[in-house]
Design an enzyme around this catalytic site. Sequence first.
Site, short mmCIF file in Angstrom:
data_model
loop_
_atom_site.label_atom_id
_atom_site.label_comp_id
_atom_site.label_asym_id
_atom_site.label_seq_id
_atom_site.Cartn_x
_atom_site.Cartn_y
_atom_site.Cartn_z
N SER A 154 42.84 33.53 38.96
CA SER A 154 42.91 32.51 37.91
C SER A 154 44.37 32.29 37.48
O SER A 154 45.22 32.06 38.33
CB SER A 154 42.03 32.93 36.74
OG SER A 154 41.77 31.88 35.88
N ARG A 223 36.72 29.96 22.70
CA ARG A 223 36.28 30.96 23.68
C ARG A 223 34.95 30.55 24.31
O ARG A 223 34.73 30.74 25.51
CB ARG A 223 36.14 32.32 22.99
CG ARG A 223 35.63 33.42 23.89
CD ARG A 223 36.53 33.66 25.07
NE ARG A 223 36.19 34.87 25.81
CZ ARG A 223 36.77 35.25 26.93
NH1 ARG A 223 37.74 34.52 27.44
NH2 ARG A 223 36.43 36.35 27.52
N ASP A 320 32.85 28.16 42.02
CA ASP A 320 33.93 28.01 41.03
C ASP A 320 34.20 26.52 40.83
O ASP A 320 34.69 25.86 41.74
CB ASP A 320 35.18 28.73 41.54
CG ASP A 320 36.33 28.71 40.54
OD1 ASP A 320 36.26 27.98 39.54
OD2 ASP A 320 37.31 29.46 40.76
N HIS A 353 33.59 30.87 38.41
CA HIS A 353 34.99 31.25 38.43
C HIS A 353 35.19 32.75 38.20
O HIS A 353 36.04 33.38 38.80
CB HIS A 353 35.73 30.45 37.36
CG HIS A 353 37.16 30.78 37.24
ND1 HIS A 353 38.06 30.53 38.26
CD2 HIS A 353 37.89 31.34 36.24
CE1 HIS A 353 39.27 30.92 37.88
NE2 HIS A 353 39.19 31.42 36.67
N ASP A 354 34.40 33.30 37.29
CA ASP A 354 34.59 34.70 36.90
C ASP A 354 34.12 35.71 37.95
O ASP A 354 34.23 36.92 37.74
CB ASP A 354 33.85 34.98 35.59
CG ASP A 354 34.80 35.00 34.41
OD1 ASP A 354 36.01 34.75 34.63
OD2 ASP A 354 34.37 35.28 33.28
#
Lengths: 381, 381
Positions: A154, A223, A320, A353-354
Amino acid sequence: MNRELNQIVEKQFFSIKDKNFTLQCGKSLKDITIAYETFGRLNAKKNNAILILHALTKDSHAAGIYDHKDEKPGWWDVMIGPGKAIDTDIYFVICSNILGGCMGSTGPASIMPGKKRPYGMNFPMVTITDMVRVQKRLIDHLKIEKLLAVTGGSLGGMQVLEWSVRYPDMMESAIPIATTMKHSALSIAFNEVARQAITSDPNWNNGNYSQEKKPDMGLSVARMIGHITYLSDKSMRLKFGRKMQDKKDAPFTFDSKFQVESYLKYQGQKFVTRFDANSFLYITKAADYFDLEEQHGDGSPVDSFLNAKARFLVISYSSDWLYPTSESKAIVNALKKNRLDVSFCEIESEWGHDAFLLQDKRLDKMIKGFLASVYEKTEDN
Amino acid sequence: MNRELNQIVEKQFFSIKDKNFTLQCGKSLKDITIAYETFGRLNAKKNNAILILHALTKDSHAAGIYDHKDEKPGWWDVMIGPGKAIDTDIYFVICSNILGGCMGSTGPASIMPGKKRPYGMNFPMVTITDMVRVQKRLIDHLKIEKLLAVTGGSLGGMQVLEWSVRYPDMMESAIPIATTMKHSALSIAFNEVARQAITSDPNWNNGNYSQEKKPDMGLSVARMIGHITYLSDKSMRLKFGRKMQDKKDAPFTFDSKFQVESYLKYQGQKFVTRFDANSFLYITKAADYFDLEEQHGDGSPVDSFLNAKARFLVISYSSDWLYPTSESKAIVNALKKNRLDVSFCEIESEWGHDAFLLQDKRLDKMIKGFLASVYEKTEDN
């Protein structure tokens, strides 16, 4: 079999003693402190060092625990440790908190030199380049001339790319993961809405907030927005679907909650206890402004890597949607046109993505093999 | 050639005079007012009426202008008018503001009967079913026994689906566009973060805000989040890319803006002048709770449509990631298994979810042809 990192790690600090450290924006900083941690041992040849670069909200604590009461190990502990993919029995691993961060390195929450209050929005704009220049100074300080590898996912991956063209002689290899050469309009849009959530919070007060009255509501919403972008449609279907938090919940009331709602709210609330709102503003801006093509290639992706020399392993994840595979492929194409040695893998994954933060045997195997090959070649020379 | 709707349209009001109108949540409302507009003329046979159902933040003003100073025509004016796809020379078109809305229909911003203050969060939870039941009363009031078609996109499409199973004998055909049988975890997540942005705004004050001190900051952020989900990665690349708002903008400052940032901020700020924050909360919750399978099919998508009789035209857009084509295909499959007459088209488009609001010859042609065919059959009988 992997063993846990039995070494109790300690946060260390490095200071840049320049009278002024001039940043890319033209402004300068004095008294820069960088928090860092190391895992494993530097060998005598000093050719086994790997630099880990962290994502938006992480820190220097990439692996291990701080003390025996520390329940949660570092953020990439699945990857770093004895016998693991980044094997601390073999390699010396370094991770520092980025410039502009709030986990020990100088950032907007740091006290201004000669004043009694934090920088707040008086902190100068920092860029990915600035973060990397500071990391280079840390590597100099550790008396390492050439890193075996530089890796991160990232925002960490952006730093890897910047490293590869800025300090090509200081690294054997680069492993950018789930990253991009520049933010798309969509990524900028999500970041901007998150920033708006923070600056809309009256407690933000133009960045001049006290620890007793922080813009927690705004930062929490920011967040939550980020968290959605780190997951994927499919992972959320699998993880939450339309399940309610409490089965007894009557439908059609405002109080009953879908599990996904409770999860996001919890993530938001947890985040504000560990992260500084101004730091969030500065780091997301640095991510938005990052543009390898514009800065190193005059707008050409191929020319961006003219200076690069490293062996590359580029990794993307199929689900992602923040930095989709197409953006990793653009990196790979540009590297190949520069006749660099590059391997590429898109890992099939539902976790968005994570995914790079999760335990994954395919990622482990790929990184372990790649590092072994690079290390072997270094040893041969 | 299309002509403009030269008819100046007027907002009309219909009241439900029941002592109490019981809602799906079990609570009831008295004094329900519904704002609606009509376009074209109802024929003598009363078989040319089309009901248009609007999306989250729209209203009864689907086409035409209110007066000669009105610069912006209704939200689906590209579709509705003389010679257009929904041809007002042929059809009589009705559009009403949904229950819970804030554009003339009863909603949380309405004054509570017998009190001097608005409902605010005392407004009962309303559902898609409630909205549809109120629309049915309006159609009764207009003395129309059978609608030629019921159509709408997004939240409007959910209402179309609900209409098709709740009042199958009151409609010849159904055209659900860019919609879903139920919200995914991802859609719920975006809605929840948007709601959190509103309820985090101190001006929201548990829903008790004055017109002088509204939760504009929170509502603006909520709108920005929504707006991102209505676009697509590709449409944002095409529309904005990484272009800066002002070419003279020095990079690396907080004040300089990417165009996409300015655009979103403008959209947010414009929205708060026309929309009520509590209404946003109620309508998004109604969308999240909508679950055709659970309500009509006991969890089975096929059984959901057991009651349906209409001819269907289902339309999705290739770049819609809020209600992706797979969700329209699930509708189509369930309809087909019930042996209903269903046509389906995925329109290739880069413009994401909001594509259905844009001028598009393919959509025009499809809807025009479908309506003509349904109308012809009705005339034959």
